[in-house]
Structures are given as C-alpha cells and as structure tokens.
Design an enzyme around this catalytic site. Structure first.
Site, mmCIF file in Angstrom:
data_model
loop_
_atom_site.group_PDB
_atom_site.id
_atom_site.type_symbol
_atom_site.label_atom_id
_atom_site.label_comp_id
_atom_site.label_asym_id
_atom_site.label_seq_id
_atom_site.Cartn_x
_atom_site.Cartn_y
_atom_site.Cartn_z
ATOM 1 N N TYR A 61 0.487 -1.202 -0.255
ATOM 2 C CA TYR A 61 0.194 -0.042 -0.129
ATOM 3 C C TYR A 61 0.651 1.135 0.290
ATOM 4 C CZ TYR A 61 -2.597 3.754 1.773
ATOM 5 O OH TYR A 61 -3.502 5.021 1.875
ATOM 6 N N GLY A 68 -4.556 6.162 0.325
ATOM 7 C CA GLY A 68 -6.303 6.408 0.635
ATOM 8 C C GLY A 68 -7.526 5.184 0.182
#
Length: 516
Positions: A61, A68
């Site tokens: 990520y 987000g």
C-alpha cells in the site's frame, strides 16, 4: 552557546522522554543519530527488504498502489519512484497560523523518534536529513490546521517532507527563506524520496505528539505554580492553613492530591497552631485547592505514559518488519491516545484556572478578604478615592478563565468521515493538542495575573499585620516578585508586568517543589 556544548539526545539508542523533546524544542539539547553498526544495519535491512519486494512485484500500500481510497489503483512500475513526491505535493493545503519554533522542533523530534524504531522501511539518509534539520535549526514552516489525526498528520507533515526535498519555506536564522536556498548552506542535498518514504514521513502522529510533549511540560509547571499561589493566597487572606492536615488527606489518599496538600503544609508551616484564622472553614477555592489541583497532579503520570508510548512507537502505515521480512498493513497512524491525553489535560488545566480565578475574586473583594483593601489597592489617604488597584485585572482574569473553560469541549468526539469514507473514523488528536495548548496559554495568563496579585496582597497583609511566617522558599519567591514588580499604589497599565511574568512562567524562572 554552541550546540556542541549542549547535552546530546541520541535517537535510536533507547526510548525518549517528554523532557528530551522539550529540551530539543528549547535548543537545550543537541540532536544525534545513533551511529552504532547495529542501529544502522537495522534501518538498512528494512530499506533492502522493501527493494527486494518491489523487484519481485510485491504489492505494498502506498508504494505500488495509490493512497487512501485509491489503494485499488495500481501504480505502473516506472512511476513508483514519483509517487512519494505526489503525496507531499497534493497535501500542501494547510492553513492557519504556522507552528512556532519550539513546536516545530518538537514535531521534528517526534517524527525522527518514530522512524528510528526501524519499522518504516526508510533509508538512513532520510533519518540523517531530519536530524540535520534539528541540528542546524532549519525549521519547516508548518501550518497548524488541516489534520484530522488519522491517517496521521498528513497535511502538516507534508511540509516536513517537502523541505527535505528542497521545496517550500523554512525559518532559518530568524528569517523565512526558501528551503532550496538553505539546504546547501547546511550541507544537505535535497532528497529524492524512496518508495514508502513519503508515507513514513507523513502518515504518523508526530505533530500531535510533539505538541503534546510541550503541553504536558507546561501543565506540570502550572500545577506547581498554582499550588504556590494558593499558599500565597491563604496567607494573604488570613486563611486557615489547617485545611491541609496530613491525617485529613490520609483519609482520602489520592497520591497527587496528598502531594499538593503536603506542599501547602510546608509552605504554610501548618504543623504549627493556627495564627488567627478568621474562619473555621475557608471557602472552597482555598479549602479544596488540593482537591482541584490534585486532579491535575494525579492525571499527569497517566498522561505521560500515553504520550511517551506514542513518542517511542512506530506509528506510520504500512510497517516494514526488517527481521521477519513482512509488510504489516494496519492503522498505527491513529492518534486516539494523544487525543484522549490532550482532551483530558485541557479539562484539568482549565479547572485550575477556574480555581485561581475564584481565589482572586475573594482577594479583591473587601467583604471576603479579611481586612485587605478593596481591589488590593495600595493607595492611601485622599488619593485612595481615585485609585482602583487590581479591579480591571480581575475582570481580565475572569475573561481568560471563561475562554479556557469554553475550550474544554473534547475534540476527540468530533470524528469526521473523510477521504471517500476510507478515513471514516479519525482521532482529531491534533485539534485536541492545539486546543490544549490554547487552554494552557490562557491559564498561564491567569497565573501571571495571580503572581502580580500575590505580590500585591502579601505586601498589603504585611503592611497591616507585620511580618508573616513565610517558609524560606515562599519568602524568596515573594521577594523576587516584589523586587521586579512595583507595588500598585497609583493606577497604571499592568500589561508590561504581565508579559514579563508570562516569559518567566514559560521559562520556568522559579524552581518549585522539586520533591517528586
């Protein structure tokens, strides 16, 4: 004073304390990064593991994905290196006042402390860059407003990341300057952030934690000053010092409350028989002072634990385990513990302001001050009619107290859903910390006024009744105040005295109650 002569604060060598951060923020300590091979190797292992993972097409990520809500967006390999720079670029939307120099240093220290845990996948060069900013006092201009406290302090910390990359503005040698011009002057080349380093810098709790360290330290000193002021006010109003009896407080043994009572007993020589107490029971603002100040005193150790645990944590996302070679996706950027600490601290500090406000209201009112002149005016003879003493000061104290009490609304209960409902439960820890600092600032103004009033009231009591049985420390502090503050006999503006007293408070001029 050369920073080389200051005691060092070494990042990576062990846990930091609130006092370490406060010393760095006040330029009373110098920054060092642990230079042991073991520490450097741990940091490098995290960066090397991340490199291998990317070479093997691993999914991380914020490294190979968008941020987000955009975590489902796959970043093409040839654009991965650009992603960290986009993170700080689009977060450059902070507003409000800029953090002051002490606050900014505290923020830098808190971020460096977190990255020094070795769980963020950063390079040693990034840590060295942060340490260099602190060492050379190159301070990013950080807008105070724009963080919801999860995913960390993204917007304010984007200004730290940008400065390390040679962008935006810094405060250096007292002037606002371009980072691109200042970094070469301190021998620091602008960084090109590695994958994950944008998140490592920004996706954490450094702003709220740095501010919390400063707030805690200031509140601890206010706790001591409020106790000393209560002793002054008991003497000035000819109160009953035996409200602080040791046996009485053994019956309700909150440790901090008992400590406040013990300090008052020492200041007031209350093991001796009462001199001439005007009342069997003083009003609550005097009699119950240990019960009010004691709440703050008892809360401080708990809040220290919360703040220092956060300070010494890895609080970004994802974390990179350099030893187990794992990527740990979680939510350590959430600032709930700091939010609670700051919401709690502003409440107990504001209650102390309210206590002192009530004490002053008694002192200036001739109906309740047991012989002191109205408004604590020292004017005598015909001129007494046109002099008003501390009448307006009491009004100002009431205003500052009311504003402090208004500021106690907890920020942490106002969570908002942001960023396309990805950040759908946030801490508001940074708002809580800023609110807390404002409440502390207002309470310091109350305390400054009370110091002026204590100088006035004790001098008037001595004028009326002769020498008072002052404990040595109490006598020394009153003598210091009397030397620097002219007795108010003729009405005059008091703002200059108050501003000087505020500097004294924030500089911790008086060593008070070093019993614990």
């Amino acid at each position: 004073m050369s920073t080389d002569l200051l005691p060092s604060c070494r990042f990576g060598a062990g846990p930091l304390s609130i006092e370490d951060v406060v010393a760095l923020a006040g330029r009373r300590a110098r920054t060092e990064l642990d230079d042991t091979p073991a520490f450097r190797a741990r940091i490098q292992r995290g960066a090397d593991f991340l490199d291998r993972l990317l070479a093997e097409d691993g999914v991380v990520y914020g490294v190979t994905t968008g941020y987000g809500d955009s975590c489902t967006v796959v970043i093409p390999p040839d654009l991965v290196a650009e992603l960290p720079h986009h993170l700080y670029a689009y977060h450059g939307c902070g507003l409000g006042r800029f953090l002051d120099a002490q606050e900014t240093r505290a923020v830098l220290a808190a971020r460096l402390a977190s990255l020094s845990q070795g769980m963020s996948g950063t390079s040693v060069a990034l840590l060295e860059g942060l340490a260099s900013l602190l060492h050379h006092d190159v301070l990013p201009r950080i807008p105070a407003e724009g963080s919801v406290g999860a995913s960390g302090d993204l917007t304010p910390l984007s200004y730290v990341a940008a400065v390390l990359c040679g962008e935006r503005e810094v405060l250096y040698q007292g002037e606002v300057q371009l980072a691109a011009e200042v970094l070469p002057r301190i021998g620091l080349a602008p960084l090109r952030l590695r994958p994950k380093e944008g998140l490592a810098l920004m996706n954490g709790t450094a702003v709220m934690t740095g501010l919390a360290c400063l707030a805690w330290s200031r509140a601890d000193y206010l706790c001591r000053l409020a106790t000393r002021l209560t002793a002054f006010n008991v003497l000035a109003s000819d109160g009953n010092a035996h409200h602080f009896d040791q046996s009485l407080f053994a019956a309700k043994p909150h440790p901090g409350q008992a400590r406040i009572a013990a300090r008052l007993r020492t200041d007031l020589h209350s093991e001796q028989p009462p001199r001439n107490a005007q009342r069997l029971q003083d009003r609550y603002s005097l009699r119950c002072a240990p019960h009010v100040i004691g709440v703050l005193e008892d809360t401080l150790p708990f809040l220290r634990q919360l703040i220092e645990t956060e300070l010494n944590s890895a609080n970004d996302n994802p974390l990179i385990d350099p030893d187990g070679e794992r990527v740990l996706h979680g939510g350590h950027f959430y600032g709930g513990h700091i939010a609670l600490a700051m919401d709690t601290l502003k409440n107990v500090v504001a209650n102390v302001a309210d206590l002192l406000d009530r004490q002053l209201a008694l002192l200036v009112d001739a109906r309740y001050s047991h012989g002191l002149p109205a408004n604590l005016s020292a004017a005598t003879g015909p001129r007494a009619a046109i002099n008003h003493g501390l009448k307006a000061l009491q009004i100002s104290v009431s205003a500052w107290t009311a504003e402090a009490l208004k500021g106690t609304m907890p920020a942490s209960v106002f969570s908002r859903s942001t960023e396309c409902h990805n950040q759908d439960k946030v801490s508001m820890g940074t708002i809580a910390a800023r609110d807390c600092l404002r409440v502390i600032e207002l309470t310091e103004q109350v305390v400054a006024a009370m110091l002026l009033a204590a100088r006035q009231a004790l001098s008037l009591r001595q004028r009326m009744d002769g020498p008072l049985p002052l404990h040595d420390a109490l006598a020394a502090m009153h003598a210091d105040l009397a030397q620097r503050i002219v007795l108010v006999e003729e009405d005059r503006a008091l703002d200059g005295d108050l501003r000087q007293l505020l500097q004294d408070i924030r500089g911790k001029r008086w060593e008070i109650y070093r019993d614990a």
